[in-house]
Design a protein around this motif. Sequence first.
Motif, PDB file in Angstrom:
ATOM      1  N   UNK A 289       0.813  -1.217   0.000  1.00 14.50           N
ATOM      2  CA  UNK A 289       0.000   0.000   0.000  1.00 14.50           C
ATOM      3  C   UNK A 289       0.850   1.272   0.000  1.00 14.50           C
ATOM      4  N   UNK A 290       1.954   1.365   0.784  1.00 24.41           N
ATOM      5  CA  UNK A 290       2.763   2.596   0.731  1.00 24.41           C
ATOM      6  C   UNK A 290       3.292   2.929  -0.659  1.00 24.41           C
ATOM      7  N   UNK A 291       3.601   1.922  -1.469  1.00 22.80           N
ATOM      8  CA  UNK A 291       4.071   2.194  -2.823  1.00 22.80           C
ATOM      9  C   UNK A 291       2.967   2.820  -3.667  1.00 22.80           C
ATOM     10  N   UNK A 292       1.772   2.344  -3.478  1.00 22.59           N
ATOM     11  CA  UNK A 292       0.637   2.928  -4.198  1.00 22.59           C
ATOM     12  C   UNK A 292       0.450   4.394  -3.813  1.00 22.59           C
ATOM     13  N   UNK A 293       0.546   4.685  -2.514  1.00 18.33           N
ATOM     14  CA  UNK A 293       0.354   6.060  -2.053  1.00 18.33           C
ATOM     15  C   UNK A 293       1.472   6.961  -2.566  1.00 18.33           C
ATOM     16  N   UNK A 294       2.714   6.482  -2.493  1.00 20.75           N
ATOM     17  CA  UNK A 294       3.830   7.289  -3.001  1.00 20.75           C
ATOM     18  C   UNK A 294       3.670   7.583  -4.487  1.00 20.75           C
ATOM     19  N   UNK A 295       3.229   6.611  -5.231  1.00 20.96           N
ATOM     20  CA  UNK A 295       3.031   6.811  -6.666  1.00 20.96           C
ATOM     21  C   UNK A 295       1.946   7.854  -6.916  1.00 20.96           C
ATOM     22  N   UNK A 296       0.870   7.786  -6.152  1.00 18.10           N
ATOM     23  CA  UNK A 296      -0.221   8.766  -6.303  1.00 18.10           C
ATOM     24  C   UNK A 296       0.259  10.156  -5.911  1.00 18.10           C
ATOM     25  N   UNK A 297       1.042  10.256  -4.826  1.00 19.58           N
ATOM     26  CA  UNK A 297       1.534  11.560  -4.378  1.00 19.58           C
ATOM     27  C   UNK A 297       2.510  12.165  -5.388  1.00 19.58           C
ATOM     28  N   UNK A 298       3.300  11.338  -6.037  1.00 17.79           N
ATOM     29  CA  UNK A 298       4.221  11.852  -7.060  1.00 17.79           C
ATOM     30  C   UNK A 298       3.444  12.427  -8.240  1.00 17.79           C
ATOM     31  N   UNK A 380       8.139  12.445  -4.041  1.00 20.66           N
ATOM     32  CA  UNK A 380       6.806  12.681  -3.475  1.00 20.66           C
ATOM     33  C   UNK A 380       6.847  13.750  -2.397  1.00 20.66           C
ATOM     34  N   UNK A 381       7.924  13.787  -1.620  1.00 23.32           N
ATOM     35  CA  UNK A 381       8.026  14.754  -0.525  1.00 23.32           C
ATOM     36  C   UNK A 381       8.320  16.155  -1.057  1.00 23.32           C
ATOM     37  N   UNK A 382       9.353  16.282  -1.872  1.00 27.82           N
ATOM     38  CA  UNK A 382       9.823  17.609  -2.247  1.00 27.82           C
ATOM     39  C   UNK A 382       8.980  18.262  -3.339  1.00 27.82           C
ATOM     40  N   UNK A 383       8.261  17.496  -4.104  1.00 30.98           N
ATOM     41  CA  UNK A 383       7.369  18.127  -5.079  1.00 30.98           C
ATOM     42  C   UNK A 383       6.260  18.901  -4.373  1.00 30.98           C
ATOM     43  N   UNK A 384       5.724  18.337  -3.299  1.00 33.86           N
ATOM     44  CA  UNK A 384       4.657  19.025  -2.567  1.00 33.86           C
ATOM     45  C   UNK A 384       5.233  20.106  -1.657  1.00 33.86           C
ATOM     46  N   UNK A 385       6.420  19.881  -1.079  1.00 38.51           N
ATOM     47  CA  UNK A 385       7.056  20.938  -0.294  1.00 38.51           C
ATOM     48  C   UNK A 385       7.428  22.125  -1.179  1.00 38.51           C
ATOM     49  N   UNK A 386       7.809  21.870  -2.433  1.00 36.29           N
ATOM     50  CA  UNK A 386       8.087  22.955  -3.364  1.00 36.29           C
ATOM     51  C   UNK A 386       6.849  23.783  -3.648  1.00 36.29           C
ATOM     52  N   UNK A 387       5.709  23.112  -3.740  1.00 30.39           N
ATOM     53  CA  UNK A 387       4.454  23.854  -3.933  1.00 30.39           C
ATOM     54  C   UNK A 387       4.139  24.718  -2.718  1.00 30.39           C
ATOM     55  N   UNK A 388       4.376  24.199  -1.513  1.00 28.67           N
ATOM     56  CA  UNK A 388       4.121  24.991  -0.309  1.00 28.67           C
ATOM     57  C   UNK A 388       5.049  26.196  -0.249  1.00 28.67           C
ATOM     58  N   UNK A 389       6.321  26.014  -0.610  1.00 25.05           N
ATOM     59  CA  UNK A 389       7.251  27.147  -0.625  1.00 25.05           C
ATOM     60  C   UNK A 389       6.818  28.192  -1.643  1.00 25.05           C
ATOM     61  N   UNK A 390       6.286  27.720  -2.778  1.00 29.01           N
ATOM     62  CA  UNK A 390       5.795  28.660  -3.791  1.00 29.01           C
ATOM     63  C   UNK A 390       4.595  29.433  -3.274  1.00 29.01           C
ATOM     64  N   UNK A 391       3.695  28.742  -2.560  1.00 26.23           N
ATOM     65  CA  UNK A 391       2.516  29.418  -2.017  1.00 26.23           C
ATOM     66  C   UNK A 391       2.897  30.447  -0.964  1.00 26.23           C
ATOM     67  N   UNK A 392       3.917  30.136  -0.159  1.00 24.45           N
ATOM     68  CA  UNK A 392       4.352  31.046   0.900  1.00 24.45           C
ATOM     69  C   UNK A 392       5.382  32.066   0.422  1.00 24.45           C
TER      70      UNK A 392
END
Length: 672
Positions: A289-298, A380-392
């Motif tokens: 299941x974690x692989x599925x979630x990581x793939x979706x988050x990417x 998966x981690x840094x793509x979403x953290x990059x979006x948060x940095x862009x928003x802030x």
Amino acid sequence: MKPLPERAEHPKKSTESSPGEMHGEDHKTTLGNHSARKTTAPGKAEWPVQLNGQTLANDVIDPTSQPQFDSRPPSPAFVPDPYPPREQWGGKYEFLLSCVGYCVGLGNVWRFPYLCYRNGGGVFLIPYFIMLFFTGVPLFLMELSLGQYGAAGPITVWKCCPLLKGIGIGMLCVSTLVCLYYNVIIAWTFYYLGSSFQSPLPWSCEHIANAGLCGKNITNVNGSRILSPTEVFWNEKVLGVVHSEGLHDPGPVRWPLAICLLAAWIIIFLCMLKGIRSSGKVVYVTATFPYFVLFVLIIRGATLEGSLQGVAFYLTPDWKRLASAQVWNDAASQIFYSLGIGVGGLLSMASYNKFDNNVIRDTLVITIGNCCTSFFAGFAIFSILGHMAWRKNVPVGEVADTGPGLAFVAYPEALALLPGSVFWSILFFLMLFMLGVDTLFGNMEGITTAVLDEFPQLRHNMKHKSLFLAVLCFSFYLMGLLLITDGGIYWFTLIDSFSTSFGLIIITLFMCLGISFFYGVNQFCQDIIDMICRCPPWCTKVLFYYKACWVFCTPFLLLFILTYIFIEMYNTSLHYGSYVYPRWGKALGVCMGATCCLQIPIWAIVAICKESGTLRDRFKKSIRPLNSWRVNNLNSEGAGERMEQERVEAPFTVNLTDMDFTAMTWEDGSQA
């Protein structure tokens, strides 16, 4: 009476009686009575008298066809086991998934990406994979092979070298400390998972309680930095750390977390109730299941604005960092801890393998898969953290974090900014729960297997085994209550920092040196070849590489890590946030690590004292494998052939024994 020759070994017909032997009816009557006693004894097969008049094909009668007599001490290899054989994995995929789930844990998600960007981005992969192939893979193969060949847990397996039994006891101590604090992480995950079923999320700016925080914002008491809603939720609602002054002030138990911790231990108990028969089925879900979630988050992260900025921050190389010793130490420690080496979990899970399982193949699949997962999770981690940095509108470095700070502060804040944040939050914390449970399965398996091997009567009594597991889980729950008080995070950080520190490195170093030089690296390689019955040519060749690592490369790198840990421990202070641990707190952590590794000399002294002779003789005897070492595993078809060589402990005698009567019976039949 004159002793008769051992004619059973040369069955030739003869009509002449030897001088000094009895003749006539009295002789026949005596032999008849003796033969009658043998054929009427309960549980004995009838003696094959009808074969005496035939010419036998072989000169030597197969000793296994002869009845066992009390006058001949049986070999230990053939003493019947009063307990049923050990259970095995239902299939090879259960073992692979269990090991993958054990290795792929929270550290792959919340530690590796942070280390990668802190240590030069993509450059960090160079020391990372060097340490993987010279430290991680050889030690991983050593632990899997030792468990599979010995078919025993972390303590019992050291029958191969009783002097090193303390290594198994030390592994048990490390596993106990890890299980104590690791399930607290699962309790936090439960709390966040339950809180995620709210819209809006309780740590988002849309929540009414956070209107003041997201509007004008507030600062800490010292005015040094701005608090975010996720930090307030984490520190006040979850931990309650704001109500504690430090390590000396734990405060009351936080009962919402206590309920979550109890639920976590109940789940662990139920999943492990039937041993690998139950946990081996659970991993089909928890490991995939974690692989599925990581793939979706990417995929989701790739569609967000600013995601490329985060990925670039994650992988941008800084070649100058290769000259730093800290980079190489971080790479080695990440490999070491993410693979779970030296804790006993791998050794225990491998002990349930079939004897002829290809352990080299499994090692390469699991270790390389684990490291690729760490690299994969970084996107998966840094793509979403990059979006948060862009928003802030701030640099990515200001929102990146490691450890619990990433999993429970930075990433939840990033998820709260996404459309459908409730769904993404539930998915993320469900993934963290699966990652934590799989790793805890391995650690708990190391403890239970070690105890059940030492007390096998527990293994085969379901009622007693269930009671033991229930007492073990409840004991961990009671001890874990200290970690969910207001000041529990301070104790959590202390145990986390020292339980897998220098003590674990020393245990693994002695395991590597003990197998290489006491047990014998050549013998160990031969054991691996014996297990892999159909060993392809590449397996034999790659063992030369592993042999060089076990003898030279791996011990050297472990000494490097150990030296760096001691230097860093001496020069830096332990802290959590702005709180600096007192000297007595740090000393307590050192005692935890020392307790684990001190088991090695303590039990070595015990093993030497149990032997007799001079000190040199005692040492030689204590490094000699026990008689039962090579007959543990009866799972392969060839095991019986290897066991035949063990029957050399009781020599035959020429005195009047049952073997002589056997010869007389044959001779009498020949004369007839």
